[in-house]
Design a protein around this motif. Structure first.
Motif, PDB file in Angstrom:
ATOM      1  N   THR A  39       0.818  -1.223   0.000  1.00  0.00           N
ATOM      2  CA  THR A  39       0.000   0.000   0.000  1.00  0.00           C
ATOM      3  C   THR A  39       0.846   1.265   0.000  1.00  0.00           C
ATOM      4  O   THR A  39       0.313   2.359  -0.163  1.00  0.00           O
ATOM      5  CB  THR A  39      -0.924   0.027   1.226  1.00  0.00           C
ATOM      6  OG1 THR A  39      -0.138   0.157   2.423  1.00  0.00           O
ATOM      7  CG2 THR A  39      -1.785  -1.219   1.302  1.00  0.00           C
ATOM      8  N   SER A  40       2.172   1.128   0.175  1.00  0.00           N
ATOM      9  CA  SER A  40       3.015   2.310   0.368  1.00  0.00           C
ATOM     10  C   SER A  40       3.005   3.259  -0.825  1.00  0.00           C
ATOM     11  O   SER A  40       3.191   4.460  -0.669  1.00  0.00           O
ATOM     12  CB  SER A  40       4.461   1.890   0.673  1.00  0.00           C
ATOM     13  OG  SER A  40       5.012   1.186  -0.421  1.00  0.00           O
ATOM     14  N   SER A  41       2.782   2.732  -2.027  1.00  0.00           N
ATOM     15  CA  SER A  41       2.819   3.584  -3.220  1.00  0.00           C
ATOM     16  C   SER A  41       1.450   4.125  -3.616  1.00  0.00           C
ATOM     17  O   SER A  41       1.319   4.828  -4.621  1.00  0.00           O
ATOM     18  CB  SER A  41       3.419   2.806  -4.400  1.00  0.00           C
ATOM     19  OG  SER A  41       2.607   1.686  -4.710  1.00  0.00           O
ATOM     20  N   LEU A  42       0.416   3.812  -2.858  1.00  0.00           N
ATOM     21  CA  LEU A  42      -0.925   4.307  -3.178  1.00  0.00           C
ATOM     22  C   LEU A  42      -0.988   5.819  -2.980  1.00  0.00           C
ATOM     23  O   LEU A  42      -0.611   6.331  -1.921  1.00  0.00           O
ATOM     24  CB  LEU A  42      -1.981   3.632  -2.295  1.00  0.00           C
ATOM     25  CG  LEU A  42      -2.080   2.105  -2.374  1.00  0.00           C
ATOM     26  CD1 LEU A  42      -3.241   1.619  -1.505  1.00  0.00           C
ATOM     27  CD2 LEU A  42      -2.256   1.640  -3.809  1.00  0.00           C
ATOM     28  N   GLU A  43      -1.471   6.530  -3.993  1.00  0.00           N
ATOM     29  CA  GLU A  43      -1.568   7.988  -3.903  1.00  0.00           C
ATOM     30  C   GLU A  43      -2.857   8.401  -3.210  1.00  0.00           C
ATOM     31  O   GLU A  43      -3.902   7.757  -3.358  1.00  0.00           O
ATOM     32  CB  GLU A  43      -1.484   8.608  -5.292  1.00  0.00           C
ATOM     33  CG  GLU A  43      -0.117   8.442  -5.939  1.00  0.00           C
ATOM     34  CD  GLU A  43       0.019   9.282  -7.201  1.00  0.00           C
ATOM     35  OE1 GLU A  43      -0.680  10.298  -7.328  1.00  0.00           O
ATOM     36  OE2 GLU A  43       0.828   8.911  -8.062  1.00  0.00           O
ATOM     37  N   ASP A  44      -2.763   9.484  -2.480  1.00  0.00           N
ATOM     38  CA  ASP A  44      -3.889   9.996  -1.711  1.00  0.00           C
ATOM     39  C   ASP A  44      -5.074  10.321  -2.619  1.00  0.00           C
ATOM     40  O   ASP A  44      -4.953  11.064  -3.589  1.00  0.00           O
ATOM     41  CB  ASP A  44      -3.449  11.264  -0.970  1.00  0.00           C
ATOM     42  CG  ASP A  44      -4.421  11.681   0.117  1.00  0.00           C
ATOM     43  OD1 ASP A  44      -5.628  11.395  -0.020  1.00  0.00           O
ATOM     44  OD2 ASP A  44      -3.993  12.308   1.100  1.00  0.00           O
ATOM     45  N   GLY A  45      -6.241   9.727  -2.304  1.00  0.00           N
ATOM     46  CA  GLY A  45      -7.471  10.068  -3.008  1.00  0.00           C
ATOM     47  C   GLY A  45      -7.690   9.345  -4.317  1.00  0.00           C
ATOM     48  O   GLY A  45      -8.682   9.611  -5.003  1.00  0.00           O
ATOM     49  N   VAL A  46      -6.790   8.434  -4.690  1.00  0.00           N
ATOM     50  CA  VAL A  46      -6.919   7.707  -5.958  1.00  0.00           C
ATOM     51  C   VAL A  46      -7.579   6.353  -5.698  1.00  0.00           C
ATOM     52  O   VAL A  46      -7.238   5.653  -4.747  1.00  0.00           O
ATOM     53  CB  VAL A  46      -5.540   7.493  -6.621  1.00  0.00           C
ATOM     54  CG1 VAL A  46      -5.665   6.654  -7.882  1.00  0.00           C
ATOM     55  CG2 VAL A  46      -4.897   8.847  -6.930  1.00  0.00           C
ATOM     56  N   TYR A  47      -8.541   5.989  -6.552  1.00  0.00           N
ATOM     57  CA  TYR A  47      -9.192   4.678  -6.467  1.00  0.00           C
ATOM     58  C   TYR A  47      -8.386   3.658  -7.273  1.00  0.00           C
ATOM     59  O   TYR A  47      -7.983   3.934  -8.403  1.00  0.00           O
ATOM     60  CB  TYR A  47     -10.618   4.753  -7.003  1.00  0.00           C
ATOM     61  CG  TYR A  47     -11.529   5.653  -6.203  1.00  0.00           C
ATOM     62  CD1 TYR A  47     -12.263   5.156  -5.130  1.00  0.00           C
ATOM     63  CD2 TYR A  47     -11.659   6.999  -6.524  1.00  0.00           C
ATOM     64  CE1 TYR A  47     -13.099   5.990  -4.394  1.00  0.00           C
ATOM     65  CE2 TYR A  47     -12.489   7.839  -5.798  1.00  0.00           C
ATOM     66  CZ  TYR A  47     -13.208   7.332  -4.731  1.00  0.00           C
ATOM     67  OH  TYR A  47     -14.027   8.156  -4.004  1.00  0.00           O
ATOM     68  N   TYR A  48      -8.182   2.479  -6.674  1.00  0.00           N
ATOM     69  CA  TYR A  48      -7.390   1.437  -7.313  1.00  0.00           C
ATOM     70  C   TYR A  48      -8.178   0.128  -7.392  1.00  0.00           C
ATOM     71  O   TYR A  48      -8.969  -0.190  -6.490  1.00  0.00           O
ATOM     72  CB  TYR A  48      -6.113   1.152  -6.522  1.00  0.00           C
ATOM     73  CG  TYR A  48      -5.083   2.258  -6.540  1.00  0.00           C
ATOM     74  CD1 TYR A  48      -4.040   2.255  -7.459  1.00  0.00           C
ATOM     75  CD2 TYR A  48      -5.141   3.296  -5.613  1.00  0.00           C
ATOM     76  CE1 TYR A  48      -3.078   3.254  -7.462  1.00  0.00           C
ATOM     77  CE2 TYR A  48      -4.187   4.309  -5.612  1.00  0.00           C
ATOM     78  CZ  TYR A  48      -3.162   4.288  -6.541  1.00  0.00           C
ATOM     79  OH  TYR A  48      -2.223   5.286  -6.547  1.00  0.00           O
ATOM     80  N   VAL A  49      -7.916  -0.630  -8.457  1.00  0.00           N
ATOM     81  CA  VAL A  49      -8.344  -2.017  -8.530  1.00  0.00           C
ATOM     82  C   VAL A  49      -7.197  -2.869  -8.006  1.00  0.00           C
ATOM     83  O   VAL A  49      -6.075  -2.791  -8.507  1.00  0.00           O
ATOM     84  CB  VAL A  49      -8.688  -2.420  -9.978  1.00  0.00           C
ATOM     85  CG1 VAL A  49      -8.902  -3.932 -10.064  1.00  0.00           C
ATOM     86  CG2 VAL A  49      -9.932  -1.682 -10.450  1.00  0.00           C
ATOM     87  N   ARG A  50      -7.480  -3.658  -6.979  1.00  0.00           N
ATOM     88  CA  ARG A  50      -6.462  -4.517  -6.367  1.00  0.00           C
ATOM     89  C   ARG A  50      -6.792  -5.968  -6.691  1.00  0.00           C
ATOM     90  O   ARG A  50      -7.891  -6.442  -6.402  1.00  0.00           O
ATOM     91  CB  ARG A  50      -6.437  -4.313  -4.849  1.00  0.00           C
ATOM     92  CG  ARG A  50      -5.409  -5.175  -4.124  1.00  0.00           C
ATOM     93  CD  ARG A  50      -5.513  -4.991  -2.621  1.00  0.00           C
ATOM     94  NE  ARG A  50      -6.824  -5.408  -2.119  1.00  0.00           N
ATOM     95  CZ  ARG A  50      -7.236  -5.216  -0.861  1.00  0.00           C
ATOM     96  NH1 ARG A  50      -6.459  -4.600   0.009  1.00  0.00           N
ATOM     97  NH2 ARG A  50      -8.426  -5.641  -0.477  1.00  0.00           N
TER      98      ARG A  50
END
Length: 401
Positions: A39-50
């Motif tokens: 999760t460390s590279s997840l940008e603030d406020g961006v929705y991701y498909v995991r």
């Protein structure tokens, strides 16, 4: 002394520049100090498909006739997303994968899923309207975003008239379909052209007034039109720094946008291919209406129960007119009352309606869950007519937003 000061300033600027170009400061790792987790590279406020291996891909917006971040709780024909090679950037969420987001800001609990109908590949034109002659007009105002940005069809925007007429494509005249012959329908409800072969180039004749302009356009655009909207408030916290947004169980395979941020391809299974159907309408299961906001549906091209042609065969009732004095987006709503001496009106057929534009174009009104009708569209200045079908004893009340 001046030289020393200059050197100090230059060094400070260099340090600032290097810091700015370094590791992003709006990621989960930078903000929480946890740089080991996926999760460390997840940008603030961006929705991701995991996916199941914790690979995270951001949802993708691309190009549209509306702005990124625009949230609509009602589907509308003029909300179009379209892609070329970047169609491959849309992430796929398979059954069992997750839709996640990290943020340190206040959470917007309302999750609006706007579903888009996948159309066939076509040339980069949308929003065309039918004229009384059976031809179709194309708007040339760049603000209306009726051409794919920076594509070959942008040449139309160089013409002087506010709209032009599409006469033919590939040597075939483009006209309104004959009654009861849907096989000859040329347009989707979003005003894109049907029946073209992906990657093929076509000779296109367009008239500006009586002046013929000849073009060659390529069918290299994949458009999608707003189809359904669903609101939910269902999510859970996990991994100490993100939320997992629940995908409703009743969702069929299709293309969905989350909170206006971007699109993802949802596959209610483990794989898809060229035979996969992406446009089957959703239905909220009986008994779960209180959990989910009602599914607001736009009529889907291949699933229409009533077409403009078949409606026009019936006798219209009690037309109403209204005037628009300033161009812009408008929401037209129609509710119905029944005279007191007629009871509740049980057993009456649903009312349907068509709005006729000042230019002669026509469009359906959408039936809402309570039996009322609504339509959201970009309005031109002029007089509009609403023609009702199956109105019977009911009295319509028209309101605007």
């Amino acid at each position: 002394m001046k030289k020393i000061i200059s050197t100090i300033i230059s060094t400070a600027l260099l340090v600032t520049t290097l810091t700015a170009c370094g590791e992003p400061t709006n990621t989960a790792g930078a903000i929480t100090g946890d740089k080991k987790s996926y999760t460390s590279s997840l940008e603030d406020g961006v929705y991701y498909v995991r996916d199941k291996d914790n690979n995270c891909t951001p949802v993708y917006f691309g190009n549209g006739t509306f702005e990124e971040g625009s949230i609509s709780t009602t589907p509308a024909d003029d909300r179009v997303l379209w892609y070329k090679d970047d169609f491959e950037k849309i992430p796929t969420l398979y059954k069992g994968d997750s839709l996640i987001m990290f943020t340190k800001s206040e959470i917007e609990e309302r999750m609006v899923f706007e579903r888009f109908e996948l159309y066939n590949a076509t040339i980069g034109i949308c929003g065309m309207e039918e004229l009384k002659s059976g031809r179709y007009k194309i708007f040339t105002d760049s603000e209306k975003k009726c051409t794919y940005p920076y594509g070959d069809t942008d040449d139309i925007l160089k013409l002087d008239n506010s709209s032009v007429i599409l006469e033919s494509i590939g040597g075939q005249d483009i006209r309104k379909a004959e009654q009861n012959d849907e096989t000859k329908t040329f347009l989707t409800r979003s005003g894109t052209i049907l029946g073209l072969v992906k990657g093929e180039s076509y000779n296109v004749d367009i008239y500006e007034g009586t002046i013929l302009h000849k073009y060659v356009f390529t069918a290299d655009v994949i458009p999608l039109g707003s189809m359904e909207t669903v609101e939910t408030y269902d999510y859970k916290f996990e991994e100490e720094n993100l939320i997992n947004i629940t995908i409703p169980e009743f969702f069929n395979t299709g293309y969905y946008m989350i909170n206006g941020a971007g699109l993802f391809r949802y596959v209610n299974g483990t794989s898809y291919d060229n035979a996969t159907v992406f446009n089957t309408p959703n239905e909220v299961p009986e008994g779960e209406e209180t959990t989910y906001a009602s599914v607001n549906q736009q009529q889907v091209t291949e699933y229409n129960d009533m077409t403009l042609n078949s409606m026009e065969e019936a006798e219209g009732e009690s037309p109403r007119t209204f005037n628009i004095k300033q161009a812009g987006r408008v929401n037209v709503n129609v509710s119905f009352t029944i005279p007191g001496n007629y009871g509740e009106g049980d057993g009456l057929d649903d009312v349907a309606a068509i709005i006729e534009m000042p230019s002669g174009g026509k469009m359906y009104m959408i039936k809402d869950a309570d039996g009322s009708l609504s339509r959201s569209f970009y309005a031109e200045v002029g007089t509009y007519t609403i023609t009702f079908y199956n109105l019977g004893i009911r009295e319509p009340k028209i309101t605007f937003e």
